[in-house]
Design a protein around this motif. Sequence first.
Motif, short mmCIF file in Angstrom:
data_model
loop_
_atom_site.label_atom_id
_atom_site.label_comp_id
_atom_site.label_asym_id
_atom_site.label_seq_id
_atom_site.Cartn_x
_atom_site.Cartn_y
_atom_site.Cartn_z
N THR A 1 46.35 40.48 39.98
CA THR A 1 45.06 40.03 40.53
C THR A 1 44.32 41.17 41.22
O THR A 1 43.08 41.19 41.23
CB THR A 1 45.25 38.86 41.51
OG1 THR A 1 46.16 39.25 42.55
CG2 THR A 1 45.78 37.63 40.81
N GLU A 2 45.06 42.12 41.78
CA GLU A 2 44.39 43.26 42.42
C GLU A 2 43.84 44.24 41.39
O GLU A 2 42.77 44.83 41.59
CB GLU A 2 45.37 43.97 43.35
CG GLU A 2 45.72 43.15 44.59
CD GLU A 2 46.76 43.81 45.47
OE1 GLU A 2 47.02 43.28 46.56
OE2 GLU A 2 47.33 44.85 45.07
N ARG B 1 51.35 49.36 40.76
CA ARG B 1 50.79 48.57 41.84
C ARG B 1 51.88 47.71 42.49
O ARG B 1 51.88 47.53 43.72
CB ARG B 1 49.65 47.69 41.32
CG ARG B 1 48.95 46.86 42.41
CD ARG B 1 48.42 47.71 43.55
NE ARG B 1 47.38 48.62 43.13
CZ ARG B 1 46.07 48.35 43.20
NH1 ARG B 1 45.68 47.19 43.67
NH2 ARG B 1 45.18 49.24 42.80
N GLN C 1 50.45 39.26 42.32
CA GLN C 1 49.58 39.96 43.26
C GLN C 1 49.06 41.25 42.65
O GLN C 1 47.86 41.57 42.75
CB GLN C 1 50.31 40.26 44.57
CG GLN C 1 49.43 41.01 45.58
CD GLN C 1 50.15 41.31 46.87
OE1 GLN C 1 51.31 40.94 47.07
NE2 GLN C 1 49.47 42.00 47.78
N ALA C 2 49.93 42.01 42.01
CA ALA C 2 49.52 43.27 41.40
C ALA C 2 48.46 43.04 40.33
O ALA C 2 47.46 43.77 40.26
CB ALA C 2 50.74 43.98 40.80
N ASP D 1 46.82 39.55 51.04
CA ASP D 1 45.68 38.71 50.70
C ASP D 1 45.98 37.77 49.54
O ASP D 1 45.12 36.96 49.17
CB ASP D 1 44.47 39.59 50.33
CG ASP D 1 43.95 40.37 51.52
OD1 ASP D 1 44.07 39.87 52.66
OD2 ASP D 1 43.43 41.49 51.32
N PHE D 2 47.15 37.88 48.95
CA PHE D 2 47.50 37.06 47.79
C PHE D 2 48.07 35.73 48.26
O PHE D 2 48.94 35.68 49.14
CB PHE D 2 48.51 37.78 46.91
CG PHE D 2 48.96 36.96 45.73
CD1 PHE D 2 48.15 36.82 44.62
CD2 PHE D 2 50.20 36.34 45.73
CE1 PHE D 2 48.56 36.06 43.52
CE2 PHE D 2 50.63 35.59 44.65
CZ PHE D 2 49.80 35.44 43.54
N ILE E 1 53.04 47.44 46.50
CA ILE E 1 53.20 46.19 47.24
C ILE E 1 54.59 46.10 47.85
O ILE E 1 54.76 45.66 48.99
CB ILE E 1 52.92 45.00 46.30
CG1 ILE E 1 51.45 45.01 45.87
CG2 ILE E 1 53.28 43.68 46.96
CD1 ILE E 1 51.13 44.08 44.72
N ARG F 1 38.44 30.63 44.73
CA ARG F 1 39.01 31.81 44.07
C ARG F 1 38.93 31.72 42.55
O ARG F 1 39.38 32.64 41.87
CB ARG F 1 40.46 32.00 44.52
CG ARG F 1 40.58 32.31 46.02
CD ARG F 1 41.98 32.71 46.42
NE ARG F 1 42.01 33.15 47.81
CZ ARG F 1 42.89 34.01 48.32
NH1 ARG F 1 43.82 34.52 47.54
NH2 ARG F 1 42.84 34.36 49.58
N PRO G 1 40.47 41.92 38.63
CA PRO G 1 39.75 40.84 39.32
C PRO G 1 39.23 39.80 38.33
O PRO G 1 38.75 40.13 37.25
CB PRO G 1 38.60 41.58 40.00
CG PRO G 1 39.09 42.98 40.18
CD PRO G 1 39.93 43.26 38.96
#
Length: 229
Positions: A86-87, A125, A83-84, A177-178, A129, A153, A90
């Motif tokens: 991908t945030e 990050r 998740q970290a 959102d992940f 989370i 995606r 991008p």
Amino acid sequence: MEKIRVTFPDGTWGECAPGTRVGEAIAHSHPGNPEEVLVARVNGELVDLSTPLYEDAQVEPISFDHPEGRRVFWHSAAHVLAQAVTELFPGVKLGIGPAIEDGFYYDFDRPGGFGQEDLSRIESRMAQIVQADLPFERVEVTREEALELFRQRGQDYKVELLSEMEEERVTLYRQGDFVDLCLGPHVPSTGRIRFFKLLNLAGAYWRGDERLPMLQRIYGTAYPRQEDL
């Protein structure tokens, strides 16, 4: 309302209403610290603590001290790492992220890859989370729905894995959102992954095949207590 009976390995037991979640049944009826319980084995099957109970059950609470608890904990940490990443980056494509003997890793496809200097940004990050304490939510969808989601995606590797599955329904796990393709189970929320460290980077061919793309693997480890880390 008729109650269901929940029996624990030490012989203790309790009663609860049908539909009670496993974690709630453990907290209500089993001695010990419920905060230490990460997942549970219900009638022989490893499940999330959010799983509802509808019939009498044998329930084994599982903590980090249990090998299965460590595996689930580290796999959940891998989802926090993904998740970290991908945030922060991008467009990065996700490979796989299993638990390993003493921690976890996740494979990524990003043009230019990552450098050691990126690990501290990713850790920061991840800490955000964890602080957000996002619940890990199990979502069951059709395989076609999952394919459409990951196509939208741009997650080509997930699409490839799904395309090879024969199951009509698959499970995803969501935190915030992940979303990732995953069988689970997971710890209740990201807030459980309190202490972690990213260790190093390595190259890894997709599916271990040198004819396929080279991905970048980020290794890490995590523990519920600072002294263990």
